[in-house]
Enzyme design. Structure first.
Site, PDB file in Angstrom:
ATOM      1  N   GLU A 122       0.848  -1.065  -0.153  1.00 55.95           N
ATOM      2  CA  GLU A 122      -0.121  -0.105   0.304  1.00 55.95           C
ATOM      3  C   GLU A 122       1.037   1.018   0.314  1.00 55.95           C
ATOM      4  OE1 GLU A 122      -2.765  -0.506   2.958  1.00 55.95           O
ATOM      5  OE2 GLU A 122      -4.175  -2.055   2.076  1.00 55.95           O
ATOM      6  N   HIS A 239      -9.180   9.874   3.915  1.00 55.45           N
ATOM      7  CA  HIS A 239      -9.008   9.268   3.202  1.00 55.45           C
ATOM      8  C   HIS A 239      -9.302   9.465   1.934  1.00 55.45           C
ATOM      9  CE1 HIS A 239      -8.103   5.154   1.212  1.00 55.45           C
ATOM     10  NE2 HIS A 239      -8.143   4.545   1.918  1.00 55.45           N
ATOM     11  N   ARG A 285      -0.884   9.565   2.409  1.00 54.47           N
ATOM     12  CA  ARG A 285      -2.164   9.777   2.051  1.00 54.47           C
ATOM     13  C   ARG A 285      -2.339  11.308   2.363  1.00 54.47           C
ATOM     14  NH1 ARG A 285      -5.252   5.458   6.340  1.00 54.47           N
ATOM     15  NH2 ARG A 285      -5.542   3.159   4.564  1.00 54.47           N
ATOM     16  N   HIS A 346     -11.420   9.754   8.109  1.00 56.37           N
ATOM     17  CA  HIS A 346     -11.205   8.711   7.902  1.00 56.37           C
ATOM     18  C   HIS A 346     -10.268   8.064   9.473  1.00 56.37           C
ATOM     19  CE1 HIS A 346     -10.535   4.445   6.326  1.00 56.37           C
ATOM     20  NE2 HIS A 346      -9.437   4.858   6.868  1.00 56.37           N
ATOM     21  N   ARG A 381      -0.773   8.310   9.179  1.00 58.64           N
ATOM     22  CA  ARG A 381      -0.882   7.368  10.143  1.00 58.64           C
ATOM     23  C   ARG A 381      -0.411   6.699   8.696  1.00 58.64           C
ATOM     24  NH1 ARG A 381      -4.458   2.478   8.902  1.00 58.64           N
ATOM     25  NH2 ARG A 381      -5.858   4.592   7.986  1.00 58.64           N
TER      26      ARG A 381
END
Length: 528
Positions: A122, A239, A285, A346, A381
């Site tokens: 990811e 997100h 992100r 998110h 994160r």
């Protein structure tokens, strides 16, 4: 509610919340011989965790390309200089042991044809290290496996549809809670020497979110009321990709799609991610979120597109069955259609300050999962580190409680003091809508000092409205509204105090990061 309609309980340990962190804590407490009461304000199987699509990040001994140092390096890079390196290293080091625990509890992680655990990559991970289950249904798979074990464990009692409304403090020590069972319409006073808050996130404070309706920040509001330390509340992860249709966002579209080669396109089909970062779709992100947000604003459109049509149809069907099915309900076949997506609130990187064993600054009170702040995530994160943190901290809290079990506290007289009602009014929902829109517009992806000051003034007005009508005593809507207002104020205050842009926190009036990374000049503890 009549004060005479209440019951009193005594338990060895109390866990509030039934996401993965709460379930895992209860199971580990039971293993340690501690009888546990598990309280949830909804059904046992309703939580943020079950909607987690991506997976859980861990360094496996069978993966020669990975190492603890590499995982730590990726985590710190994503965290934009604010990770607690010592805490992060210790949590990541327990990754494989946590996976072994989940396998023991029956979690059906996906495997390769050779029966090895399947790994994917990811954004911001340098190698493949993400385990997944059910393709893109990892949270649901883990949650269901743990629930099955919880239901069968004689040391765990579950109380559903009970809203915890107050932590009981005696001389600064947490000794349990007051809760309202809104099916039985009675108050329950629970005494326990060990109370664990595992109430999940705060996403419902925002009008656009990937979180379910229960993510209203109740645990953080309860802890703040008990004067527990709260940190890093300004760092809300938005997100990049939630599914857009019919004027609203409906569900998360996992980052794993970009990890498997998904491409971001504007309405003309042009690729744009690489304009904003060399890693393009696999940038951290916060960067991808701001890139999408900028493209949306430039085109005056509420979405962009995510394209995975170049992947074989059978790969999509096997790897992303949940997303495929969900999109088909809106007439979007991701095997041949681009997916309309937009950012949404998110995940909270901050929360209740805890030490390496999950202890808060209030004796007798612990926190795990998204509710807790461990220092792992920093300002942003790293994808799929959250489920790992849930399990590791749950293991530690349960071990500590098991080794330091105290005698049950004495029952205190006059503990029941609530006058709770149940009839929601339309005005409450109007106030909730105002709060959610306010947070999205003024305390959202892009912030400024002026907007934050206006937001704080509006929050004060909303809180006065709630108190004047005594809505905070209406279960569950009014209480959740008050919890959200408290948490919203914490976020806005912290965002106003941080006069820089870092990670998920972007200030238009302070676009640069402060130069000193070794000492966080904005560090501090927020309480209400």
């Amino acid at each position: 509610m009549n004060n005479h309609h209440f019951s009193v309980r005594q338990v060895s340990a109390l866990v509030v919340g039934t996401g993965i962190s709460g379930l895992f804590t209860a199971l580990k407490l039971a293993e340690a011989g501690v009888d546990t009461l598990l309280i949830t304000k909804s059904a046992l199987d309703e939580s943020n965790s079950r909607y987690a699509q991506g997976g859980i990040a861990a360094v496996l001994p069978s993966n020669p390309d990975d190492s603890l140092d590499l995982h730590l390096q990726d985590t710190i890079r994503a965290g934009a200089g604010l990770c607690n390196e010592q805490s992060a290293r210790s949590i990541l080091a327990e990754g494989y042991a946590s996976i072994e625990d989940l396998l023991f509890y029956g979690v059906p992680f996906d495997r390769n044809p050779d029966n090895q655990l399947a790994l994917t990559r990811e954004a911001a991970h340098s190698v493949q290290r993400i385990l997944h289950a059910g393709g893109d249904a990892t949270g649901h798979s883990v949650e269901m496996a743990l629930i099955d074990k919880v239901r069968k464990n004689p040391r765990i009692e579950v109380m559903e549809y009970a809203q915890v409304v107050e932590l009981l403090l005696v001389d600064g020590v947490c000794q349990g809670c007051r809760a309202v069972d809104y099916h039985k319409r009675e108050e329950v006073v629970v005494y326990s020497p060990h109370t664990v808050l595992a109430t999940g996130g705060i996403g419902r404070i925002y009008s656009h979110t990937t979180n379910p309706a229960i993510a209203t920040g109740d645990g953080i509001a309860l802890a703040a009321q008990a004067r527990a330390a709260i940190e890093n509340m300004e760092f809300i992860q938005f997100h990049p990709t939630a599914f857009y249709a019919d004027g609203q966002l409906h569900f998360l579209v996992s980052e794993a799609l970009r990890g498997e080669g998904g491409l971001l396109r504007d309405r003309e089909g042009r690729l744009f991610a690489s304009k904003y970062h060399p890693d393009g779709e696999l940038a951290p992100r916060d960067i991808v979120t701001r890139a999408i947000y900028a493209e949306m604003r430039a085109a005056h459109l509420p979405y962009v597109y995510l394209d995975i049509t170049h992947l074989p149809a059978e790969t999509i069907e096997k790897r992303f069955p949940t997303i495929l099915s969900s999109c088909l309900k809106f007439g979007v076949d991701i095997r041949k259609d681009w997916i309309p997506v937009a950012p949404a609130a998110h995940y909270l990187m901050g929360g209740i300050t805890v030490d390496v064993e999950g202890k808060t600054t209030v004796p007798g009170l612990y926190s795990v999962g998204e509710t807790a702040y461990t220092g792992l995530h920093g300002a942003n994160r790293l994808a799929s580190n959250s489920l790992l943190e849930c399990v590791v901290l749950a293991r530690r809290v349960a071990r500590y409680i098991g080794e330091n079990a105290r005698a049950l506290v004495e029952q205190a007289s006059g503990a029941s003091s609530g006058q709770y009602g149940y009839e929601s009014q339309p005005a409450m929902f109007e106030a909730l809508g105002k709060l959610h829109d306010l947070m999205w517009q003024q305390v959202g992806i892009l912030r400024s000092g002026k907007d934050l000051e206006l937001a704080l003034a509006a929050l004060e007005t909303l809180e006065a409205q709630v108190l004047s009508h005594h809505w905070q005593q209406v279960i569950p809507v009014g209480f959740e509204l008050m919890s959200q207002l408290k948490v919203a104020r914490l976020i806005a205050q912290a965002a106003l105090a941080r006069c820089e842009s870092r990670g998920a926190h972007t200030r238009l009036d302070f676009p640069e990061s402060a130069p000193a990374l070794s000492t966080d000049v904005f560090a501090g503890v927020s309480v209400v």
